[in-house]
Design an enzyme around this catalytic site. Structure first.
Site, PDB file in Angstrom:
ATOM      1  N   LYS A 194      38.934 109.905 -83.628  1.00 42.45           N
ATOM      2  CA  LYS A 194      40.058 108.976 -83.696  1.00 42.45           C
ATOM      3  C   LYS A 194      41.269 109.629 -84.339  1.00 42.45           C
ATOM      4  CE  LYS A 194      41.350 104.461 -85.591  1.00 42.45           C
ATOM      5  NZ  LYS A 194      40.893 103.279 -86.358  1.00 42.45           N
ATOM      6  N   ARG A 252      31.481 106.322 -86.393  1.00 44.45           N
ATOM      7  CA  ARG A 252      31.954 105.178 -85.623  1.00 44.45           C
ATOM      8  C   ARG A 252      31.004 104.977 -84.443  1.00 44.45           C
ATOM      9  NH1 ARG A 252      36.468 108.183 -87.122  1.00 44.45           N
ATOM     10  NH2 ARG A 252      37.975 107.025 -88.402  1.00 44.45           N
ATOM     11  N   HIS A 258      38.041 109.615 -92.596  1.00 45.98           N
ATOM     12  CA  HIS A 258      39.337 109.018 -92.850  1.00 45.98           C
ATOM     13  C   HIS A 258      40.322 110.111 -93.273  1.00 45.98           C
ATOM     14  CE1 HIS A 258      37.537 104.745 -93.600  1.00 45.98           C
ATOM     15  NE2 HIS A 258      37.634 105.055 -92.330  1.00 45.98           N
ATOM     16  N   TYR A 302      42.157 117.688 -95.934  1.00 46.10           N
ATOM     17  CA  TYR A 302      40.992 118.540 -96.106  1.00 46.10           C
ATOM     18  C   TYR A 302      40.451 118.940 -94.746  1.00 46.10           C
ATOM     19  CZ  TYR A 302      40.582 117.358-101.077  1.00 46.10           C
ATOM     20  OH  TYR A 302      40.796 117.219-102.422  1.00 46.10           O
ATOM     21  N   HIS A 342      30.116  98.508 -85.962  1.00 45.09           N
ATOM     22  CA  HIS A 342      31.135  99.205 -86.754  1.00 45.09           C
ATOM     23  C   HIS A 342      31.040  98.852 -88.229  1.00 45.09           C
ATOM     24  CE1 HIS A 342      35.018 100.908 -87.860  1.00 45.09           C
ATOM     25  NE2 HIS A 342      35.094 101.461 -86.660  1.00 45.09           N
ATOM     26  N   ARG A 354      29.748 101.092 -91.409  1.00 44.80           N
ATOM     27  CA  ARG A 354      30.590 102.018 -92.162  1.00 44.80           C
ATOM     28  C   ARG A 354      31.065 101.356 -93.459  1.00 44.80           C
ATOM     29  NH1 ARG A 354      33.135 106.243 -89.722  1.00 44.80           N
ATOM     30  NH2 ARG A 354      35.259 105.592 -90.267  1.00 44.80           N
TER      31      ARG A 354
END
Length: 412
Positions: free
Chosen positions: A276, A249, A366, A376, A339, A342
């Site tokens: 985030k 990001r 994510h 994970y 941004h 991504r």
């Protein structure tokens, strides 16, 4: 029957001369002018309260005229009629004024910021501080917070909106509300004056859109060449070149610190508090990214941030720096955003280079879960991700060099 003194006349007050001793000129109702032996003329009022003789000062003539002094006498008599001591009320008002003067919006906001800062990630703290310094404090930071009105806040917000940054205006309003509520909790104000300002009624309606992104390799190639040829500062140029490579990001890239770069392992380790999703994240570094970092290391490697602001090494480049570069290159906000890279990587890695979506999503930081529904950890698929990141950067290099581009539709 006690003798009644005639009320004073303006000319009598004006022409009163000093004498060897202080003397008084009475106006009635307890009000008199004290003429001192040094020539001063002071308005005083004698009264009784709770069985005691007291004295109230109204100020000096001519700053306080005869009419002003009489009005203050009447105000004091009303307080007495309501069972209040005028001197005590005056003292309370003066003390409140001192508190108000010491409780400007800037001072209260500073206290609020310091108390909240430990709860925030560094990037958010820098963002809040920037909005305070750039928007809020210049508008009404010097005013006592009790005097800041909804109109003051509205005027500031509409100026921000006029620059085309409605989202920034909304975020600034949130900060104002938090500071006002902090002040109310500490009995500095009665309520939050910004609460009445509803964004839906205050700002113009805008269509919600995703971040603009270039997802067609044919369009990405000239954009990459524009980035390579950009002639700004070395901090900005290096950040721009890393932006398409690392899938980070923009805020994570801007706030990148040298202490987070593991040169031996060839990776970036971002702590959870800066992410985030509040989960620690690992970014494998391809050889191209390592070379760029070595290029900028002699310039900024002695400081905290990899990409420090030109104004202060204690802050990273601003959140608008990278997008402003694209505007200078000739790309508008409907075509390219920082941004958006991504989305560029997500699309091409999947549809052109054929990488598994779950590996791509994990590299994008994510919320990816395993078959058992567990998140994970940051090193999951690290070997696959390292291979993917190197192949991605090689692919970007081939586009810049003008290699034959396979359309996404055929690749799919």
């Amino acid at each position: 029957m006690p003798r009644q003194n005639a009320p004073l006349a303006d000319i009598q007050v004006n022409k009163a001369k000093k004498k060897e001793k202080d003397y008084k000129l009475s106006d009635g109702g307890g009000l008199h002018l004290l003429v001192t032996k040094t020539g001063g003329k002071l308005w005083r009022m004698q009264y009784r309260f709770d069985g005691k003789q007291k004295m109230l000062s109204f100020g000096a003539y001519p700053a306080i005229s005869l009419a002003d002094a009489r009005q203050r006498r009447e105000d004091a008599r009303k307080l007495l009629a309501n069972g209040q001591d005028p001197a005590a009320v005056k003292k309370a008002v003066q003390e409140a004024a001192v508190v108000a003067a010491a409780s400007t919006f800037a001072i209260v906001a500073g206290e609020w910021f310091q108390k909240r800062k430990p709860e925030w990630v560094d990037s958010h703290a820098v963002s809040v501080k920037g909005r305070l310094d750039n928007y809020i404090l210049p508008a009404f930071g010097s005013k006592p917070i009790v005097e800041v009105t909804a109109a003051d806040v509205r005027t500031m917000l509409l100026k921000i909106e006029a620059r085309g940054t409605i989202e920034a205006a909304k975020r600034v309003k949130v900060i104002c509300g938090q500071v006002f509520r902090y002040a109310a909790a500490h009995d500095l104000i009665q309520h939050d004056p910004s609460a009445a300002l509803k964004p839906s009624e205050l700002f113009r309606k805008v269509e919600k859109r995703h971040f603009a992104a270039v997802t067609d390799p044919k369009e990405l190639a000239p954009l990459l060449r524009s980035i390579e040829g950009y002639t700004g500062s070395i901090e900005t140029r290096c950040a721009l070149r890393l932006l398409p490579m690392l899938l980070m990001r923009p805020g994570e890239l801007r706030h990148l610190e040298w202490s987070e770069i593991d040169r031996e392992a060839g990776q970036i380790n971002i702590p959870a508090e800066k992410m985030k999703m509040r989960t620690a994240h690992t970014v494998p570094l391809c050889k191209q990214a390592l070379a760029i970092l070595e290029e900028i290391r002699p310039l900024t490697g002695h400081g905290k941030y990899v990409f420090p602001s030109t104004r202060s090494a204690e802050r990273p480049i601003s959140d608008n720096t990278l997008n402003a570069c694209f505007r200078r290159m000739g790309y508008d906000s409907d075509t390219v955003t920082a941004h958006g890279f991504r989305a560029t990587a997500r699309t091409i890695l999947d549809e052109v280079l054929g990488f598994r979506p779950d590996i791509i999503e994990h590299q994008l930081a994510h919320a990816v879960k395993d078959p058992n529904g567990r998140a994970y950890n940051r090193t999951a698929f690290i070997d696959d991700r390292r291979k993917m990141m190197q192949q991605w950067s090689d692919y970007l290099d081939s586009l810049k060099a003008g290699a034959k581009v396979i359309p996404i539709s055929k690749a799919a």
